[in-house]
Motif scaffolding. Sequence first.
Motif, mmCIF file in Angstrom:
data_model
loop_
_atom_site.group_PDB
_atom_site.id
_atom_site.type_symbol
_atom_site.label_atom_id
_atom_site.label_comp_id
_atom_site.label_asym_id
_atom_site.label_seq_id
_atom_site.Cartn_x
_atom_site.Cartn_y
_atom_site.Cartn_z
ATOM 1 N N SER A 173 -4.358 14.879 -12.083
ATOM 2 C CA SER A 173 -3.211 15.652 -11.588
ATOM 3 C C SER A 173 -2.137 14.718 -11.045
ATOM 4 O O SER A 173 -0.935 14.984 -11.164
ATOM 5 C CB SER A 173 -3.657 16.654 -10.509
ATOM 6 O OG SER A 173 -4.037 15.982 -9.329
ATOM 7 N N LYS A 212 7.104 11.459 -1.806
ATOM 8 C CA LYS A 212 6.806 10.032 -1.984
ATOM 9 C C LYS A 212 6.990 9.605 -3.442
ATOM 10 O O LYS A 212 7.473 8.516 -3.720
ATOM 11 C CB LYS A 212 5.372 9.734 -1.541
ATOM 12 C CG LYS A 212 5.145 9.824 -0.046
ATOM 13 C CD LYS A 212 3.806 9.178 0.323
ATOM 14 C CE LYS A 212 3.440 9.418 1.771
ATOM 15 N NZ LYS A 212 2.878 10.747 2.008
ATOM 16 N N ASP A 220 -6.082 7.470 -9.593
ATOM 17 C CA ASP A 220 -7.503 7.742 -9.828
ATOM 18 C C ASP A 220 -7.741 9.227 -10.100
ATOM 19 O O ASP A 220 -8.865 9.705 -9.953
ATOM 20 C CB ASP A 220 -8.367 7.242 -8.657
ATOM 21 C CG ASP A 220 -8.186 8.039 -7.371
ATOM 22 O OD1 ASP A 220 -7.328 8.954 -7.325
ATOM 23 O OD2 ASP A 220 -8.915 7.759 -6.405
ATOM 24 N N ASP A 221 -6.664 9.921 -10.532
ATOM 25 C CA ASP A 221 -6.787 11.373 -10.690
ATOM 26 C C ASP A 221 -5.785 11.882 -11.727
ATOM 27 O O ASP A 221 -4.618 11.479 -11.727
ATOM 28 C CB ASP A 221 -6.513 12.025 -9.332
ATOM 29 C CG ASP A 221 -6.546 13.529 -9.397
ATOM 30 O OD1 ASP A 221 -7.663 14.083 -9.363
ATOM 31 O OD2 ASP A 221 -5.464 14.140 -9.525
ATOM 32 N N GLN A 267 0.813 -1.221 0.000
ATOM 33 C CA GLN A 267 0.000 0.000 0.000
ATOM 34 C C GLN A 267 0.844 1.268 0.000
ATOM 35 O O GLN A 267 0.328 2.343 -0.284
ATOM 36 C CB GLN A 267 -0.897 0.042 1.248
ATOM 37 C CG GLN A 267 -1.924 -1.066 1.352
ATOM 38 C CD GLN A 267 -3.142 -0.827 0.481
ATOM 39 O OE1 GLN A 267 -3.026 -0.733 -0.730
ATOM 40 N NE2 GLN A 267 -4.294 -0.738 1.110
ATOM 41 N N ASP A 308 -13.621 2.257 -8.863
ATOM 42 C CA ASP A 308 -14.393 1.994 -7.641
ATOM 43 C C ASP A 308 -15.509 1.019 -7.996
ATOM 44 O O ASP A 308 -16.445 1.367 -8.704
ATOM 45 C CB ASP A 308 -14.961 3.310 -7.095
ATOM 46 C CG ASP A 308 -15.725 3.110 -5.793
ATOM 47 O OD1 ASP A 308 -15.888 1.946 -5.358
ATOM 48 O OD2 ASP A 308 -16.155 4.113 -5.203
ATOM 49 N N VAL A 352 0.761 10.072 -3.466
ATOM 50 C CA VAL A 352 0.551 11.512 -3.643
ATOM 51 C C VAL A 352 1.659 12.290 -2.945
ATOM 52 O O VAL A 352 2.097 11.907 -1.859
ATOM 53 C CB VAL A 352 -0.846 11.888 -3.077
ATOM 54 C CG1 VAL A 352 -0.981 13.385 -2.894
ATOM 55 C CG2 VAL A 352 -1.940 11.358 -3.995
ATOM 56 N N GLY A 397 -16.503 -0.301 -3.161
ATOM 57 C CA GLY A 397 -15.871 -0.091 -1.862
ATOM 58 C C GLY A 397 -16.008 1.331 -1.354
ATOM 59 O O GLY A 397 -15.833 1.592 -0.167
ATOM 60 N N ASN A 398 -16.350 2.258 -2.256
ATOM 61 C CA ASN A 398 -16.514 3.665 -1.865
ATOM 62 C C ASN A 398 -15.299 4.228 -1.163
ATOM 63 O O ASN A 398 -15.414 4.954 -0.177
ATOM 64 C CB ASN A 398 -17.749 3.852 -0.967
ATOM 65 C CG ASN A 398 -19.038 3.644 -1.721
ATOM 66 O OD1 ASN A 398 -19.145 4.071 -2.876
ATOM 67 N ND2 ASN A 398 -19.992 2.976 -1.100
ATOM 68 N N ARG A 399 -14.124 3.863 -1.663
ATOM 69 C CA ARG A 399 -12.907 4.439 -1.104
ATOM 70 C C ARG A 399 -12.236 5.191 -2.254
ATOM 71 O O ARG A 399 -12.799 6.195 -2.702
ATOM 72 C CB ARG A 399 -12.030 3.334 -0.523
ATOM 73 C CG ARG A 399 -11.065 3.837 0.524
ATOM 74 C CD ARG A 399 -10.450 2.701 1.331
ATOM 75 N NE ARG A 399 -9.600 1.829 0.519
ATOM 76 C CZ ARG A 399 -9.012 0.708 0.954
ATOM 77 N NH1 ARG A 399 -9.188 0.340 2.212
ATOM 78 N NH2 ARG A 399 -8.239 -0.024 0.188
ATOM 79 N N CYS A 400 -11.097 4.759 -2.711
ATOM 80 C CA CYS A 400 -10.470 5.410 -3.860
ATOM 81 C C CYS A 400 -11.035 4.808 -5.151
ATOM 82 O O CYS A 400 -11.789 3.845 -5.136
ATOM 83 C CB CYS A 400 -8.955 5.209 -3.811
ATOM 84 S SG CYS A 400 -8.195 5.768 -2.278
ATOM 85 N N GLY A 401 -10.613 5.392 -6.280
ATOM 86 C CA GLY A 401 -11.003 4.830 -7.571
ATOM 87 C C GLY A 401 -11.989 5.697 -8.322
ATOM 88 O O GLY A 401 -12.867 6.310 -7.722
ATOM 89 N N ASN A 436 -2.319 1.304 -4.600
ATOM 90 C CA ASN A 436 -2.780 2.491 -3.889
ATOM 91 C C ASN A 436 -2.284 3.717 -4.648
ATOM 92 O O ASN A 436 -1.341 3.607 -5.448
ATOM 93 C CB ASN A 436 -2.173 2.461 -2.470
ATOM 94 C CG ASN A 436 -2.923 3.304 -1.466
ATOM 95 O OD1 ASN A 436 -3.998 3.827 -1.747
ATOM 96 N ND2 ASN A 436 -2.346 3.450 -0.291
ATOM 97 N N GLU A 437 -2.910 4.866 -4.377
ATOM 98 C CA GLU A 437 -2.478 6.117 -4.981
ATOM 99 C C GLU A 437 -1.312 6.686 -4.166
ATOM 100 O O GLU A 437 -1.367 6.698 -2.927
ATOM 101 C CB GLU A 437 -3.633 7.123 -5.006
ATOM 102 C CG GLU A 437 -4.710 6.788 -6.029
ATOM 103 C CD GLU A 437 -5.516 5.534 -5.696
ATOM 104 O OE1 GLU A 437 -5.599 5.161 -4.503
ATOM 105 O OE2 GLU A 437 -6.048 4.900 -6.629
#
Lengths: 364, 364
Positions: free
Chosen positions: A111, A90, A108-109, A63, A134, A86, A137-141, A83-84
């Motif tokens: 930028s 990192k 998922d973005d 992750q 997504d 950012v 799971g309503n998290r990232c994506g 995982n993203e």
Amino acid sequence: MPVEAIDTPALLLDLDVFERNVACMATAVAGTRVCLRPHAKTSKCPVIVLKQIAMGAVGACVQKVSEAEALFDGGVQDIRITNEIVGATKIARLAALAKQANISVCVDDASNVHALDDMALAFGIRLPVLVEIDVGGNRCGVDPGEAAVVLAKQIAGSRGLRFAGIQAYDGPAQHIRSFEDRRRASQRASEHAQHVVGLLKRGTLSCETVTGGGTGTFRFELESGIFTEVQPGSYIFMDLDYRRNLEASGAPAEGFEQALFVYASIMSRPVRNRAIVDAGEKAISISAGLPLVADMPDVEYSRVSVEHGRLTLHDEHRELRIGDKIRLVPGYCDPTVNLFEWYVCVRGDRVEALWPITARGALL
Amino acid sequence: MPVEAIDTPALLLDLDVFERNVACMATAVAGTRVCLRPHAKTSKCPVIVLKQIAMGAVGACVQKVSEAEALFDGGVQDIRITNEIVGATKIARLAALAKQANISVCVDDASNVHALDDMALAFGIRLPVLVEIDVGGNRCGVDPGEAAVVLAKQIAGSRGLRFAGIQAYDGPAQHIRSFEDRRRASQRASEHAQHVVGLLKRGTLSCETVTGGGTGTFRFELESGIFTEVQPGSYIFMDLDYRRNLEASGAPAEGFEQALFVYASIMSRPVRNRAIVDAGEKAISISAGLPLVADMPDVEYSRVSVEHGRLTLHDEHRELRIGDKIRLVPGYCDPTVNLFEWYVCVRGDRVEALWPITARGALL
């Protein structure tokens, strides 16, 4: 050294059971066209990941960039960050690692794609990037539709990046108790993934990887015909939460057995039906509920504080003396492992090895 | 370095607030005859303990031998282990440390007194030992009556030990919300302690120390006339749980302010009213509830997973972009600190120092 000589609290790994779990997963995947890429957020330990790879896994998932660094330092060459990532610091660490190892990452973005591309060019690499969708799971994506194609095209058009596929992982679905509901959640993920793969194809983008699935749903993804890779993690250890998942028959989950325990000592016996152990929130995660006392159904772990656990003895004849040691089954294995520096690996009643948890506390 | 440049997740300590909290406690204790011995299970950091001692504290409390070792290595000389230490390995470490520093320990069992005495004699020390009495916490401790006197006499009659007093600490009482109920719980502890001191006196045993009290009740113990020492820990940082305690007026708790935060970054903005941060259960304890987002009452930390937190944005005009950083207020400071290696100490908008959390993960 005999097991009873281990000072407590300690994280015990039963090697016989662990090896059976690893073999059981290898058998489940063998004969399918799906790759096994176990999630190392569970073990945080390159020794374990290398054993999984020796039994057929294609690499590992993590992750965090710092987890990837710890695995690479321990000899793991193929790592997917599911995982993203950012922030310039990192992303620079990610790019530096990707110069030496086979690393991929999710986005998922738009930028974030730009930031990854800029850093990849600065480091002179071509970074494989997956679009996370997504699937419930309503998290990232991003939404599993045109948004995913737009992002994939952006990646494919970036000189520093390579479009490597999609991630369709549903965390909460792993823990749905009913077999049928769990199967349906996995099917939804497969349908979303298939839809996106179709849209990509129409956009003349091939999708080499569809990754997802955990210990709760991977058997469905293996049969889906759409997933090319599964990412189960907890199966090597198991925990109370996963043991609450039911099979189609309504029986408790089968296949994988409990290999991970927190070893604890009785440190106080103030009254007949109460014992206090030296393992509290600092030694065992309680986010999925209080632990179970192994082999003692009449003894209940009934209250936790930071350094103490209260045991309620329902059989008043139960002998438990100060200094006696017990094994606790964690509610949730991943965050429990994060509290320790070593696995104390036992076979039968002897300590066989210590494996360092080198990605413990890898937050960055 | 500016605060915004800190990579996340990170543990932020606001030095201005921290210093006010330390000074506020020094003022509260000044003019009483009660000693302040702050509990270092909160900070796990000798740098902080030495600052508390510089402001009048007589020493520190810890729960584990390994915490005591970490404090001693950091320059702290006077340490009370407010807990029972069980098992030959730990007792040997305790005795070794007691050869070099001023260490005391609690007991609630005759066999443990024997074990401590044997080890103290083997190491050629005279170890100060307190009897822990259970004043309502239902954790460790003997009944606050003759049982305490029996144990005190056993200690006093042991050549390797010295009877140093009693501990009367009620953990759950610290978190009672109603002022009056909290006052009553503290009064019960004082009455039990007074009763035991009287019994000891009749047995011609003088009780030099009566120790107890935490951030929730210490003001009552200061006024009790029976406690000689208080052990508050969390006041230096505060957390959501302690902030839920009410004053006599029914208003929220006064005096100490929030000094400790988990700094986190927005890592995903999938839909208008949802943001994902990079601080989950591995970065913030949730055993006393989900964290609060500082300075943003319209933003709710609504779901946690191991590496992620979901923010629900109740104001749909709220701007939160990927890479933006926010401060989270932990529900419970002690176990949150245990997840980090450093305090990133900030004053205003600048980083001033890094303080190592050397007793992090001290389980033994």
